[in-house]
Design a protein around this motif. Structure first.
Motif, PDB file in Angstrom:
ATOM      1  N   GLU A 151      90.602  25.683  86.126  1.00  0.00           N
ATOM      2  CA  GLU A 151      91.537  25.712  87.179  1.00  0.00           C
ATOM      3  C   GLU A 151      91.523  24.217  87.902  1.00  0.00           C
ATOM      4  N   LEU A 152      90.571  23.655  87.991  1.00  0.00           N
ATOM      5  CA  LEU A 152      90.256  22.336  88.476  1.00  0.00           C
ATOM      6  C   LEU A 152      90.561  21.232  87.469  1.00  0.00           C
ATOM      7  N   TYR A 153      90.420  21.446  86.237  1.00  0.00           N
ATOM      8  CA  TYR A 153      90.871  20.388  85.431  1.00  0.00           C
ATOM      9  C   TYR A 153      92.346  20.341  85.352  1.00  0.00           C
ATOM     10  N   ASN A 154      92.857  21.463  85.419  1.00  0.00           N
ATOM     11  CA  ASN A 154      94.398  21.581  85.205  1.00  0.00           C
ATOM     12  C   ASN A 154      95.109  21.172  86.364  1.00  0.00           C
ATOM     13  N   GLN A 155      94.532  20.804  87.478  1.00  0.00           N
ATOM     14  CA  GLN A 155      95.233  20.472  88.731  1.00  0.00           C
ATOM     15  C   GLN A 155      95.070  18.940  88.892  1.00  0.00           C
ATOM     16  N   LEU A 156      94.382  18.270  87.783  1.00  0.00           N
ATOM     17  CA  LEU A 156      94.507  16.783  87.638  1.00  0.00           C
ATOM     18  C   LEU A 156      95.670  16.052  87.220  1.00  0.00           C
ATOM     19  N   HIS A 157      96.060  15.030  87.874  1.00  0.00           N
ATOM     20  CA  HIS A 157      97.234  14.452  87.701  1.00  0.00           C
ATOM     21  C   HIS A 157      97.774  13.959  86.266  1.00  0.00           C
ATOM     22  N   ASN A 158      96.435  13.206  85.978  1.00  0.00           N
ATOM     23  CA  ASN A 158      96.688  12.423  84.308  1.00  0.00           C
ATOM     24  C   ASN A 158      95.647  13.437  83.528  1.00  0.00           C
ATOM     25  N   ARG A 159      95.903  14.417  83.334  1.00  0.00           N
ATOM     26  CA  ARG A 159      94.940  15.280  82.384  1.00  0.00           C
ATOM     27  C   ARG A 159      95.454  15.218  81.005  1.00  0.00           C
ATOM     28  N   SER A 160      96.573  14.926  80.601  1.00  0.00           N
ATOM     29  CA  SER A 160      97.166  14.818  79.269  1.00  0.00           C
ATOM     30  C   SER A 160      97.975  13.488  79.103  1.00  0.00           C
ATOM     31  N   MET A 161      98.030  13.408  77.672  1.00  0.00           N
ATOM     32  CA  MET A 161      98.631  11.950  77.024  1.00  0.00           C
ATOM     33  C   MET A 161     100.152  12.529  77.292  1.00  0.00           C
ATOM     34  N   LEU A 162     100.738  13.782  77.516  1.00  0.00           N
ATOM     35  CA  LEU A 162     101.948  14.047  77.532  1.00  0.00           C
ATOM     36  C   LEU A 162     102.661  13.683  79.136  1.00  0.00           C
ATOM     37  N   LYS A 163     101.641  13.387  80.047  1.00  0.00           N
ATOM     38  CA  LYS A 163     102.105  13.059  81.068  1.00  0.00           C
ATOM     39  C   LYS A 163     102.177  11.719  81.645  1.00  0.00           C
ATOM     40  N   GLY A 164     101.755  10.882  80.561  1.00  0.00           N
ATOM     41  CA  GLY A 164     101.690   9.384  80.590  1.00  0.00           C
ATOM     42  C   GLY A 164     100.726   8.728  80.127  1.00  0.00           C
TER      43      GLY A 164
END
Length: 494
Positions: free
Chosen positions: A121-134
């Motif tokens: 749950e915590l990891y998926n709240q991070l703003h920049n957790r994925s390449m697809l997000k920037g």
């Protein structure tokens, strides 16, 4: 730029051989809201996660899906559909997870039940957790005008610590495993080191226009320091979704700073169609083993999905297959190279008679000037460029668009924003996509006229405009080819 890949559910089965025995991880899922026909997910090859190396499973009418992945180590598995990113499962070998995705909750649509639930749950709240997000640049932009390198470094370190601290607390309270904590900790460390390197790189780019906030010495030290404390050779980094871009920053540092390759040289390599060969040869100087194989594979995939159709990519992929004949990455790259091959076969075909390139474009400085060349018809204008992925995605609707417009006595004008060095590729791409209508490549005055028309609005493409017979704008923002019903309604209203 992300594209849906064919469903290759058994891709990794049968590849055990002399490898360690792998365990099957299962993700049972339910998606609500706008239910897609498939759920895409990244396949961890030796624990390595990359947004382009993926598979897909069907989603039934009630939104249920099931994913099974064979892996021998903890890894990231990202769930998505097309351009829409849903979230990440930090997956343990042999574990079972239940995932709920609500597409109407765009900020954080995913809920995960199973191993390390609170950490998930915590990891998926991070703003920049994925390449697809920037990329790193999104976070690095916060420091664009900062003139003190030590202050930048301290601020980035504080942001990193603020993200890792809650995971440390979960680990100390035995609510997540040590492996989970170490994987996420490494991921966030390398992300923020990438941000620091990106600040240096951005300052280097702005130095070409003398707009850098940091001095050359300061941004060079800031950039290079990250690879001393967190080297690319660290095998732990391979598991992070950020490895490709971190390695790219490292290779750029060596190319531009250590070897002093000039931007003029790189520009000339672009013109000669040799830039990708240069970049891969540069990678071979500084990377080795699994890092090198993965980087080249990811590089080829990333460049191919941009749909610039460089012929160079064909020979580079052939060479990759020779050097890595058993690489699992080839399965993912090949579907993206096939259109490049098709492009170079198609470009030699004769133009359709309904494709017309306007002459005397040096004197076409406005939409009114263009209208004089178009036989007194209303005009649907598509502003695009060969480097624009979303522009090219719209071209799959060009046949329906042409039929709808010509039946209403409306002509099509495609205005390309490509520079002179792209003139040949521009014409080849028009032929490849069979873009029936009139074509012009904007000169500087027409470019300025379009910017004036956009006014204070952000200038972005693709951009569609409706104009009357004299070039007067009827609709500043017309419907796109993929939204033909909206466009038809606008035509009726005008």
């Amino acid at each position: 730029m992300k594209q849906t890949l064919p469903i290759l559910i058994v891709l990794l089965q049968g590849l055990t051989g002399c490898q360690e025995e792998k365990n099957e991880t299962t993700i049972q899922g339910k998606i609500t809201g706008n239910i897609p026909d498939i759920m895409e997910y990244t396949i961890p090859v030796d624990g390595i996660n990359y947004f382009g190396f993926e598979d897909a499973v069907p989603v039934n009418s009630s939104g249920h899906f099931q994913i099974k992945v064979n892996t021998d180590q903890l890894c990231f598995i990202e769930l998505s559909h097309g351009y829409e990113f849903y979230g990440t499962v930090v997956a343990e070998p042999g574990a079972n997870y239940t995932v709920s995705v609500n597409t109407e909750h765009t900020d954080n649509p995913i809920e995960i039940e199973g191993k390390d639930k609170k950490g998930q749950e915590l990891y998926n709240q991070l703003h920049n957790r994925s390449m697809l997000k920037g990329h790193f640049e999104e976070e690095a932009g916060k420091y664009r005008k900062d003139t003190v390198a030590t202050r930048i470094e301290q601020s980035i370190r504080k942001s990193e610590e603020a993200e890792i601290a809650p995971f440390r607390e979960l680990f100390e309270n035995k609510e997540i495993s040590q492996d989970f904590y170490q994987l996420v900790k490494t991921d966030r460390e390398y992300f923020y080191k990438g941000v620091q390197g990106s600040v240096g790189f951005v300052n280097f780019l702005f130095s070409e226009r003398q707009q850098n906030a940091l001095s050359k010495d300061a941004y060079t030290k800031l950039w290079g320091a990250v690879f001393q404390s967190h080297p690319v050779s660290d095998l732990r980094l391979l598991k992070s979704p950020w490895f490709y871009h971190y390695a790219e920053l490292y290779l750029r540092y060596n190319d531009l700073i250590k070897e002093s390759t000039s931007t003029e040289t790189l520009s000339e390599l672009h013109k000669q169609g040799a830039i990708h060969t240069h970049n891969i040869e540069n990678a071979k100087k500084y990377l080795s083993g699994k890092q090198l194989e993965y980087y080249i594979a990811a590089y080829l995939y990333y460049q191919a999905i941009n749909k610039n159709y460089e012929k160079e990519l064909i020979s580079l992929f052939d060479k990759f297959k020779e050097e890595y004949p058993h690489s699992e990455y080839s399965h993912f790259i090949e579907p993206e190279i096939i259109p490049v091959i098709g492009f170079h076969k198609k470009k030699n075909d004769p133009l359709d008679k309904n494709i017309k390139f306007l002459e005397g474009t040096d004197n076409i400085n406005s939409l009114k000037d263009a209208a004089k060349e178009l036989k007194g018809k209303k005009i649907y204008i598509d502003v695009w460029a060969t480097w624009c992925g979303p522009c090219k995605k719209e071209f799959k609707h060009s046949a329906e668009l042409y039929e709808a417009l010509t039946s209403r006595d409306v002509t099509i004008l495609y205005i390309s924003l490509d520079k002179d060095e792209k003139a040949e590729q521009w014409k080849d791409m028009v032929n490849y996509y069979n873009l029936k209508g009139y074509h012009i490549r904007a000169n500087e005055k027409l470019w300025a006229s379009l910017r004036d028309l956009r006014g204070s609005d952000t200038f972005s493409i693709p951009w569609y405009i409706l104009a009357d017979e004299d070039g007067q704008v009827l609709r500043k923002y017309a419907g796109s080819p993929s939204d033909l019903e909206k466009l038809k309604k606008q035509l009726e209203e005008n």
